[in-house]
Scaffold this active site. Structure first.
Site, PDB file in Angstrom:
ATOM      1  N   HIS A 131      58.132  16.826  -3.352  1.00  0.00           N
ATOM      2  CA  HIS A 131      57.441  17.369  -2.066  1.00  0.00           C
ATOM      3  C   HIS A 131      57.215  16.329  -0.980  1.00  0.00           C
ATOM      4  O   HIS A 131      56.535  15.299  -1.137  1.00  0.00           O
ATOM      5  CB  HIS A 131      55.822  17.753  -2.612  1.00  0.00           C
ATOM      6  CG  HIS A 131      55.217  18.599  -1.618  1.00  0.00           C
ATOM      7  ND1 HIS A 131      55.220  20.011  -1.525  1.00  0.00           N
ATOM      8  CD2 HIS A 131      54.648  17.983  -0.617  1.00  0.00           C
ATOM      9  CE1 HIS A 131      54.506  20.330  -0.406  1.00  0.00           C
ATOM     10  NE2 HIS A 131      54.356  19.083   0.287  1.00  0.00           N
ATOM     11  N   HIS A 186      58.535  15.873   3.519  1.00  0.00           N
ATOM     12  CA  HIS A 186      58.781  16.803   4.735  1.00  0.00           C
ATOM     13  C   HIS A 186      59.542  15.879   5.603  1.00  0.00           C
ATOM     14  O   HIS A 186      59.753  14.400   5.603  1.00  0.00           O
ATOM     15  CB  HIS A 186      57.628  16.971   5.588  1.00  0.00           C
ATOM     16  CG  HIS A 186      56.327  17.710   4.631  1.00  0.00           C
ATOM     17  ND1 HIS A 186      56.519  19.303   4.287  1.00  0.00           N
ATOM     18  CD2 HIS A 186      55.377  17.381   4.147  1.00  0.00           C
ATOM     19  CE1 HIS A 186      55.391  19.368   3.786  1.00  0.00           C
ATOM     20  NE2 HIS A 186      54.690  18.224   3.543  1.00  0.00           N
ATOM     21  N   TYR A 236      49.469  21.812  14.727  1.00  0.00           N
ATOM     22  CA  TYR A 236      49.129  20.526  14.943  1.00  0.00           C
ATOM     23  C   TYR A 236      50.680  19.907  15.320  1.00  0.00           C
ATOM     24  O   TYR A 236      51.853  20.633  15.115  1.00  0.00           O
ATOM     25  CB  TYR A 236      49.074  19.715  13.664  1.00  0.00           C
ATOM     26  CG  TYR A 236      50.136  19.865  12.307  1.00  0.00           C
ATOM     27  CD1 TYR A 236      51.056  19.048  12.240  1.00  0.00           C
ATOM     28  CD2 TYR A 236      49.860  20.969  11.575  1.00  0.00           C
ATOM     29  CE1 TYR A 236      52.059  19.104  11.438  1.00  0.00           C
ATOM     30  CE2 TYR A 236      50.706  21.005  10.518  1.00  0.00           C
ATOM     31  CZ  TYR A 236      51.618  20.060  10.316  1.00  0.00           C
ATOM     32  OH  TYR A 236      52.710  20.440   9.353  1.00  0.00           O
ATOM     33  N   ARG A 284      43.974  26.713   8.150  1.00  0.00           N
ATOM     34  CA  ARG A 284      44.017  25.947   9.408  1.00  0.00           C
ATOM     35  C   ARG A 284      45.628  25.552   9.417  1.00  0.00           C
ATOM     36  O   ARG A 284      45.742  24.849  10.627  1.00  0.00           O
ATOM     37  CB  ARG A 284      43.545  24.522   8.983  1.00  0.00           C
ATOM     38  CG  ARG A 284      44.156  23.649   7.879  1.00  0.00           C
ATOM     39  CD  ARG A 284      43.362  22.431   7.526  1.00  0.00           C
ATOM     40  NE  ARG A 284      43.747  21.906   5.999  1.00  0.00           N
ATOM     41  CZ  ARG A 284      44.847  21.305   6.124  1.00  0.00           C
ATOM     42  NH1 ARG A 284      45.644  20.707   6.843  1.00  0.00           N
ATOM     43  NH2 ARG A 284      45.072  21.044   4.492  1.00  0.00           N
ATOM     44  N   TYR A 312      51.359  27.588  -0.973  1.00  0.00           N
ATOM     45  CA  TYR A 312      50.204  26.554  -0.559  1.00  0.00           C
ATOM     46  C   TYR A 312      49.043  27.141  -0.546  1.00  0.00           C
ATOM     47  O   TYR A 312      48.990  28.172   0.520  1.00  0.00           O
ATOM     48  CB  TYR A 312      50.943  25.650   0.558  1.00  0.00           C
ATOM     49  CG  TYR A 312      49.933  24.507   0.732  1.00  0.00           C
ATOM     50  CD1 TYR A 312      49.083  23.829  -0.119  1.00  0.00           C
ATOM     51  CD2 TYR A 312      49.590  24.085   2.036  1.00  0.00           C
ATOM     52  CE1 TYR A 312      48.450  22.743   0.109  1.00  0.00           C
ATOM     53  CE2 TYR A 312      49.048  23.000   2.221  1.00  0.00           C
ATOM     54  CZ  TYR A 312      48.336  22.295   1.452  1.00  0.00           C
ATOM     55  OH  TYR A 312      47.736  21.224   1.503  1.00  0.00           O
ATOM     56  N   HIS A 325      50.222  21.090  -4.861  1.00  0.00           N
ATOM     57  CA  HIS A 325      48.973  20.181  -4.860  1.00  0.00           C
ATOM     58  C   HIS A 325      48.062  20.994  -5.998  1.00  0.00           C
ATOM     59  O   HIS A 325      46.926  21.130  -5.533  1.00  0.00           O
ATOM     60  CB  HIS A 325      48.419  19.898  -3.649  1.00  0.00           C
ATOM     61  CG  HIS A 325      49.518  19.555  -2.583  1.00  0.00           C
ATOM     62  ND1 HIS A 325      50.677  18.967  -2.980  1.00  0.00           N
ATOM     63  CD2 HIS A 325      49.522  19.782  -1.126  1.00  0.00           C
ATOM     64  CE1 HIS A 325      51.196  18.708  -1.572  1.00  0.00           C
ATOM     65  NE2 HIS A 325      50.637  19.269  -0.910  1.00  0.00           N
ATOM     66  N   ASP A 378      54.599  13.505  -0.688  1.00  0.00           N
ATOM     67  CA  ASP A 378      53.837  14.499   0.363  1.00  0.00           C
ATOM     68  C   ASP A 378      54.044  13.593   1.664  1.00  0.00           C
ATOM     69  O   ASP A 378      53.509  13.588   2.792  1.00  0.00           O
ATOM     70  CB  ASP A 378      52.499  14.763   0.256  1.00  0.00           C
ATOM     71  CG  ASP A 378      52.066  15.745   1.135  1.00  0.00           C
ATOM     72  OD1 ASP A 378      52.911  16.686   1.585  1.00  0.00           O
ATOM     73  OD2 ASP A 378      51.073  15.693   1.836  1.00  0.00           O
ATOM     74  N   ASN A 399      48.365  15.524   8.584  1.00  0.00           N
ATOM     75  CA  ASN A 399      47.064  15.939   8.687  1.00  0.00           C
ATOM     76  C   ASN A 399      46.144  15.157   7.857  1.00  0.00           C
ATOM     77  O   ASN A 399      45.093  15.713   7.643  1.00  0.00           O
ATOM     78  CB  ASN A 399      46.795  17.667   8.506  1.00  0.00           C
ATOM     79  CG  ASN A 399      47.738  18.260   9.335  1.00  0.00           C
ATOM     80  OD1 ASN A 399      47.583  18.246  10.290  1.00  0.00           O
ATOM     81  ND2 ASN A 399      48.667  19.238   8.830  1.00  0.00           N
TER      82      ASN A 399
HETATM   83  C1  0GY Z   1      51.416  19.135   2.833  1.00  0.00           C
HETATM   84  C2  0GY Z   1      50.033  19.650   3.262  1.00  0.00           C
HETATM   85  C3  0GY Z   1      49.770  19.911   4.560  1.00  0.00           C
HETATM   86  C4  0GY Z   1      50.731  20.376   5.731  1.00  0.00           C
HETATM   87  C5  0GY Z   1      51.686  21.357   5.226  1.00  0.00           C
HETATM   88  O1  0GY Z   1      53.137  22.996   6.225  1.00  0.00           O
HETATM   89  C6  0GY Z   1      52.654  22.087   6.518  1.00  0.00           C
HETATM   90  O2  0GY Z   1      52.231  21.995   7.656  1.00  0.00           O
HETATM   91  O3  0GY Z   1      52.073  21.463   4.206  1.00  0.00           O
HETATM   92  C7  0GY Z   1      48.576  19.877   4.855  1.00  0.00           C
HETATM   93  O4  0GY Z   1      47.947  19.870   6.212  1.00  0.00           O
HETATM   94  O5  0GY Z   1      47.614  20.054   4.045  1.00  0.00           O
HETATM   95  O6  0GY Z   1      51.923  19.739   1.825  1.00  0.00           O
HETATM   96  O7  0GY Z   1      52.135  18.510   3.344  1.00  0.00           O
END
Ligand code: 0GY
Length: 291
Positions: free
Chosen positions: A27, A29, A45, A126, A153, A177, A246, A251
């Site tokens: 996991h 990004h 964001y 959010r 999620y 998570h 992660d 955020n």
């Molecule tokens: C994560 C958690 C977050 C964000 C995202 O897609 C997303 O923007 O997954 C978060 O802000 O909790 O898994 O990275």
């Protein structure tokens, strides 16, 4: 980037534990770079850039061999940055995309070819606007034909209401998570019991990830309040758990974690070599590479 955005740790520590051969960070990004892959207009964001080069460098530094990269909400349904990363990974990365109901067969086939093996349905308010269930159902039907699965999620308080819908989906489901348990309610909360009951069903998998988001105690106490949740899931559902850093930790507001510390925590949640191999190698390989 947003004025209160916390960038990822500039120089994480080297983990003191050795990861098993073939370990997968399941996991993480990539963000942008925005001048090449602009963020989506509907995003909630604006992060700092987090490039594929930085991700691959971190992978090697921490001792992982592979990544599973999850399309984040700031890129909406444009998976170009993800696809570009997969194509430059030398088969060392797989992807989880976010697609619109209008996605064409040709686009899905192209993403599959690049290494995408799942779509993500995001229910965190959010991060995204509400998507009607019929739309998710339609996407689920299309991607099931490719042998892909669905990553969800959501937050613990929304789980109960979503269960019938999640059970109705035609593929395996992976919870990000651990479906975000509320650590202050303890291991015996109604929501966490419900989650464990769901995990009895072979259709469901979860990522025992993100102590930094879920802990109230924080890094000084090694996130110790959330670790029993993780360990319980790893021990009881050892064939259907995954783990990821992660990175770049979107955020985060309280602090930015040290990725080396996060890796060391694996010794607490998967204390035997056998559990580590399942969590970090066998399970993600089965789900993302053997398909
Ligand atoms: C994560 C958690 C977050 C964000 C995202 O897609 C997303 O923007 O997954 C978060 O802000 O909790 O898994 O990275």
């Amino acid at each position: 980037m947003d004025p209160d955005w916390l960038p990822f740790h500039p120089n994480p520590s080297k983990p003191t534990i050795n990861l098993p051969k073939g370990a997968v960070d399941a996991h993480c990004h990539v963000f942008g770079p925005a001048n090449k892959f602009p963020f989506a207009p509907e995003r909630k964001y604006t992060p700092c850039d987090a490039s594929k080069e930085k991700l691959f460098k971190l992978r090697d530094f921490l001792g992982f061999e592979k990544n599973v990269i999850v399309q984040a909400s700031c890129h909406g349904t444009n998976n170009d940055a993800l696809e570009d990363t997969l194509l430059s990974s030398n088969d060392l990365a797989r992807g989880v995309a976010v697609v619109s109901p209008q996605v064409t067969k040709a686009e899905l086939n192209r993403l599959d070819e690049a290494g995408v093996r799942a779509v993500r349905f995001n229910f965190v308010k959010r991060l995204v606007d509400n998507t009607p269930r019929e739309i998710f159902q339609k996407i689920a039907k299309t991607i099931a034909d490719l042998g892909w699965h669905i990553v969800v999620y959501l937050e613990a308080q929304d789980l109960e209401e979503l269960i019938p819908f999640l059970k109705s989906l035609p593929t395996d489901i992976v919870f990000d998570h651990m479906a975000r348990p509320d650590v202050s309610k303890g291991l015996d909360s109604m929501e966490f019991n419900l989650f464990q009951k769901l995990m009895e069903n072979n259709k469901f998998w979860c990522k025992t990830s993100c102590p930094e988001r879920l802990s109230r105690e924080g890094p000084e106490q090694n996130y110790s309040d959330i670790l029993p949740f993780m360990r319980l899931l790893v021990e009881n559902y050892s064939d259907r758990v995954l783990w990821g850093t992660d990175w770049p930790h979107p955020n985060m507001k309280s602090h930015m974690p040290d990725d080396g510390q996060l890796v060391n925590i694996l010794d607490e949640i998967a204390p035997t070599e056998e559990l580590k191999v399942k969590l970090l190698v066998e399970n993600p390989t089965r789900l993302y590479w053997d398909h």
